[in-house]
Design an enzyme around this catalytic site. Structure first.
Site, PDB file in Angstrom:
ATOM      1  N   ARG A 237       0.848  -1.189   0.000  1.00  0.00           N
ATOM      2  CA  ARG A 237       0.000   0.000   0.000  1.00  0.00           C
ATOM      3  C   ARG A 237       0.877   1.230   0.000  1.00  0.00           C
ATOM      4  O   ARG A 237       1.967   1.211   0.600  1.00  0.00           O
ATOM      5  CB  ARG A 237      -0.848   0.072   1.283  1.00  0.00           C
ATOM      6  CG  ARG A 237      -2.144  -0.664   1.276  1.00  0.00           C
ATOM      7  CD  ARG A 237      -3.171  -0.042   0.319  1.00  0.00           C
ATOM      8  NE  ARG A 237      -4.415  -0.764   0.347  1.00  0.00           N
ATOM      9  CZ  ARG A 237      -4.687  -1.870  -0.339  1.00  0.00           C
ATOM     10  NH1 ARG A 237      -3.776  -2.373  -1.145  1.00  0.00           N
ATOM     11  NH2 ARG A 237      -5.871  -2.443  -0.254  1.00  0.00           N
ATOM     12  N   GLU A 266      -1.948   8.110  -4.208  1.00  0.00           N
ATOM     13  CA  GLU A 266      -2.281   7.623  -5.545  1.00  0.00           C
ATOM     14  C   GLU A 266      -3.752   7.949  -5.844  1.00  0.00           C
ATOM     15  O   GLU A 266      -4.566   7.977  -4.918  1.00  0.00           O
ATOM     16  CB  GLU A 266      -2.014   6.111  -5.658  1.00  0.00           C
ATOM     17  CG  GLU A 266      -2.911   5.261  -4.774  1.00  0.00           C
ATOM     18  CD  GLU A 266      -2.558   3.778  -4.850  1.00  0.00           C
ATOM     19  OE1 GLU A 266      -1.375   3.418  -4.732  1.00  0.00           O
ATOM     20  OE2 GLU A 266      -3.498   2.988  -5.021  1.00  0.00           O
ATOM     21  N   HIS A 284      -1.276   0.332  -9.460  1.00  0.00           N
ATOM     22  CA  HIS A 284      -2.043  -0.491  -8.491  1.00  0.00           C
ATOM     23  C   HIS A 284      -2.826  -1.604  -9.207  1.00  0.00           C
ATOM     24  O   HIS A 284      -4.054  -1.679  -9.116  1.00  0.00           O
ATOM     25  CB  HIS A 284      -2.977   0.413  -7.665  1.00  0.00           C
ATOM     26  CG  HIS A 284      -3.388  -0.219  -6.358  1.00  0.00           C
ATOM     27  ND1 HIS A 284      -3.657   0.509  -5.220  1.00  0.00           N
ATOM     28  CD2 HIS A 284      -3.584  -1.519  -6.011  1.00  0.00           C
ATOM     29  CE1 HIS A 284      -4.014  -0.303  -4.232  1.00  0.00           C
ATOM     30  NE2 HIS A 284      -3.963  -1.545  -4.701  1.00  0.00           N
TER      31      HIS A 284
END
Ligand code: GLV
Length: 318
Positions: A237, A266, A284
């Site tokens: 993460r 992000e 991601h």
């Protein structure tokens, strides 16, 4: 009897949406545009919702919970649920489900792929070839780092960490790991203190869930322990790594390279990362195979359907 109401924050595969539409009254969804909702839109949509199907990219904070007085269950189509205010849900008796297991192997494949891409400079050399710069072969062209027989240090040895360790065995890597508990997943990997792992690893792979305890787990002090030849891979993460400390370490060449699938803030990550040829940047996508994204959606849907039918939840968050 009226159907229970459901809000779905992002576009789903048609067959998954159809399985929900037969049981729920879908009062808001994003099937047509698939554009993230801002906070006000999210709060407006959940006002009449009994159920919420969200994703890792939706911020389900206390304000969203407060705006949803009827909410019974939040099913997120992700294994991580740090985007959901768990305490606010608990206080209201709202249940949460996630999607463990179905994405383990796909995510481990990606972690390995990102490590290989970074080590062997695949993105950088492709940019060069595509730009028409390839004039001929040379011994020292895009020389990378070997994975085989290198030391891989995995921080976070849950299901995904275990699956990465098993892949690493096939590459004859030496595998170290650090976790709060010594893991059943890591049969042939060796538990070491975090500092030893950082000092000895050629590749450091982050696979921990994000929480206050793992916020900036890798910062300036940890990066300083890594070898100048080492590579950092983050598929965990944003926020597990202090991105500003990583940028400083890359600028000073204190580590060799980084492969990053997740970032602080992000999708608006720090554009300084774009300046580094030795950083591989992906948006991601670690769990994103066609089949696995479908399995994640379906598991989230199955949890909603189970609850609506009065059956036990398949994958409740502990
Ligand atoms: C993705 O990041 C997930 O938590 O499933």
């Amino acid at each position: 009897m009226a159907k229970p109401t459901l809000v779905i924050t992002r576009r789903l595969y048609d067959q998954v949406r159809a399985s929900l539409a037969s049981v729920f009254d879908i009062i808001a969804d994003n099937q047509a545009t698939d554009q993230p909702w801002d906070a006000a839109t999210m709060q407006r949509h959940v006002a009449q919702a009994d159920y919420l199907f969200c994703t890792v990219a939706d911020k389900i904070d206390a304000a969203v919970i407060a705006a949803a007085p009827r909410l019974k269950l939040i099913a997120t189509g992700a294994v991580g649920y740090n985007n959901i205010d768990v305490a606010a849900c608990k206080a209201r008796g709202i249940l949460i489900t996630n999607t463990p297991d179905v994405l383990t192997q796909t995510t481990a494949d990606f972690g390995f792929a990102l490590m290989m891409t970074t080590a062997r400079r695949i993105s950088e050399s492709e940019r060069y070839a595509r730009a028409g710069q390839w004039a001929g072969w040379a011994f020292d062209q895009f020389t990378g780092r070997d994975l085989h027989h290198a030391t891989l240090g995995i921080i976070g040895m849950g299901r995904i960490g275990g699956a990465i360790a098993r892949r690493a065995m096939g590459f004859d890597m030496r595998v170290l790991y650090h976790n709060r508990n010594r893991s059943q997943e890591a049969v042939e990997a060796t538990w070491v203190e975090k500092e030893q792992l950082l000092r000895e690893s050629d590749f450091v792979m982050l696979v921990v869930p994000y929480s206050p305890a793992t916020h900036h787990l890798i910062g300036a002090a940890e990066l300083a322990l890594m070898k100048p030849t080492a590579t950092l891979i983050n598929i965990a993460r944003g926020g597990v790594v202090d991105d500003q400390a990583l940028i400083a370490a890359l600028k000073d060449k204190r580590i060799a390279a980084a492969g990053l699938d997740v970032f602080e803030n992000e999708p608006k990550f720090d554009p300084t990362f774009l300046q580094f040829e030795n950083v591989v940047i992906t948006p991601h996508i670690a769990s994103s195979s066609k089949a696995t994204r479908g399995a994640m959606m379906q598991l989230a849907a199955d949890n909603l359907l189970a609850h609506a039918a009065g059956l036990p939840l398949k994958t409740p968050v502990a």
